[in-house]
Design an enzyme around this catalytic site. Structure first.
Site, short mmCIF file in Angstrom:
data_model
loop_
_atom_site.label_atom_id
_atom_site.label_comp_id
_atom_site.label_asym_id
_atom_site.label_seq_id
_atom_site.Cartn_x
_atom_site.Cartn_y
_atom_site.Cartn_z
N SER A 141 0.94 -1.22 -0.05
CA SER A 141 -0.04 -0.08 0.04
C SER A 141 0.65 1.37 -0.04
CB SER A 141 -0.85 -0.26 1.14
OG SER A 141 -1.85 1.10 1.16
N ASP A 178 -9.41 -5.61 -4.97
CA ASP A 178 -9.02 -4.62 -4.09
C ASP A 178 -9.75 -3.30 -4.21
OD1 ASP A 178 -7.43 -2.28 -2.65
OD2 ASP A 178 -5.69 -3.53 -3.15
N HIS A 232 -7.72 -5.38 -0.13
CA HIS A 232 -6.69 -4.34 0.12
C HIS A 232 -5.93 -5.06 1.28
CE1 HIS A 232 -3.74 -1.18 -0.69
NE2 HIS A 232 -4.04 -0.91 0.69
#
Length: 372
Positions: free
Chosen positions: A144, A305, A338
């Site tokens: 991320s 995601d 995610h």
């Protein structure tokens, strides 16, 4: 082992990309494993938005954010590699940030903390490695927000890094994702206790920060995972305008839990750094920036995601290929969306190992692991 701390930029201040300077920057960091004789086994771990310097904890009843991924024989093998992880500049877990004391006022920086972007964070990490006398990295790994940092490392310091492992992060943030962050920021900025960011002598903007976190949580998981976990189940003592459904209770819990470990100003600054990340900053264009990358680059995408959408990962893959980066790409689905890079070990383990291999392989962008 307690988190270690070091003070950097004592002689010369750090010039920030968006203007302003910071000196005497305190950095919290942690190390794991053993450094080998030629210092060739160093792996830098870059944490996500609200992470810290401890991906793994050795303390009883304590867990790090990558606890199940690190250890002897695991994906992040502490018998094989020497890991370094630091809290980012602007954070609130030991590294200089808005909650830190401003030496000019002897009060927390608050509203006076300068704006920082990913490029600034990476330069502080490089200064830390210089201070630790680390002259080369086997790999930089991040998920991320950490994936953006890993990418920037390969751009800024192409001869310093052998491998980049980017988990669930596109090269830039989408308009939709920026929109989510805008709503989260507005929840904090409009909390009556925010006081322009100078709230440390009074009540913090707890309600705004909790609401912001609740929205963020909805982007980290998938509708499939929420349906499996909660469905339309209600609470026995639900409140009509409150936590009537179990999923509402879960989000309220996550929002309140977040208040115990994070600062609202840090959240604002790091959300904006996430929005503003652009590898082209300081270069003619993004292709010129990416062409500097010499490291073998592993990009891992989660098809469903909800935050870093798969179309944006596909665009990132294409840009890396056009820049002739030595790329290997993996794509698969996970109910965790995610957050999969933090919790779905069974799927991520082989991809992380592939990214950490030191083989001098040719470009491998065709190595796509579709599990859809």
């Amino acid at each position: 082992m307690a988190v270690q701390k070091i003070t950097l930029f004592e002689q010369e201040p750090l010039d920030l990309v968006l203007g302003g300077k910071l000196d005497h920057i305190e950095v919290a960091y942690q190390t794991y494993g053993e450094l080998n004789a030629d210092k060739s086994n160093v792996v830098l771990l870059c944490h996500a938005l609200t992470g810290d310097a401890e991906p793994y904890s050795t303390e009883p009843n304590s867990t790090g954010w990558w606890q199940n991924f690190m250890g002897k024989g695991l994906a992040f093998d502490t018998d094989k590699y020497f890991f370094i992880c630091s809290n980012v500049l602007g954070g609130c877990k030991g590294t200089t940030g808005p909650v830190s004391i401003n030496p000019k006022t002897s009060k927390p920086y608050g509203s006076q903390f300068p704006n920082v972007i990913v490029q600034d964070l990476v330069r502080v990490q490089k200064a830390l490695l210089d201070a630790l006398q680390i002259s080369h990295l086997h790999a930089v790994v991040g998920g991320s927000f950490g994936g953006m940092q890993a990418t920037q490392w390969a751009i800024y310091y192409p001869d310093f890094v052998d491998n980049v492992v980017n988990l669930c992060s596109s090269l830039t943030f989408s308009a939709e994702a920026i929109g989510f962050n805008h709503v989260m920021r507005q929840a904090i900025l409009n909390d009556p206790n925010f006081n322009g960011g100078d709230y440390y002598d009074g009540e913090p903007p707890a309600k705004g920060l909790a609401i912001a976190r609740m929205l963020g949580m909805l982007t980290y998981r998938t509708d499939i995972q929420l349906a499996k976990a909660f469905g339309r189940a209600t609470k026995a003592e639900g409140q009509y305008w409150g936590d009537w459904f179990q999923v509402e209770s879960y989000l309220t819990y996550q929002g309140q839990k977040f208040l115990d470990r994070f600062d609202a100003n840090s959240y604002l600054h790091l959300l904006r750094a996430l929005d503003l990340y652009d590898p082209a900053v300081g270069f003619d264009n993004i292709k010129t920036a990416l062409a500097r990358i010499k490291a073998r680059y592993t990009l891992v995408a989660v098809t469903n995601d909800q935050l870093f959408k798969i179309n944006d990962l596909h665009k990132s893959k294409t840009l890396l290929e056009q820049a002739q980066v030595n790329l290997q790409y993996f794509e698969f689905a996970s109910d965790y969306g995610h957050d999969a890079f933090l919790v779905d070990y069974d799927i991520f383990e082989s991809k992380i190992r592939a990214g950490l291999e030191n083989a001098n392989t040719p470009p491998a962008s065709t190595m796509i692991d579709f599990m859809i």
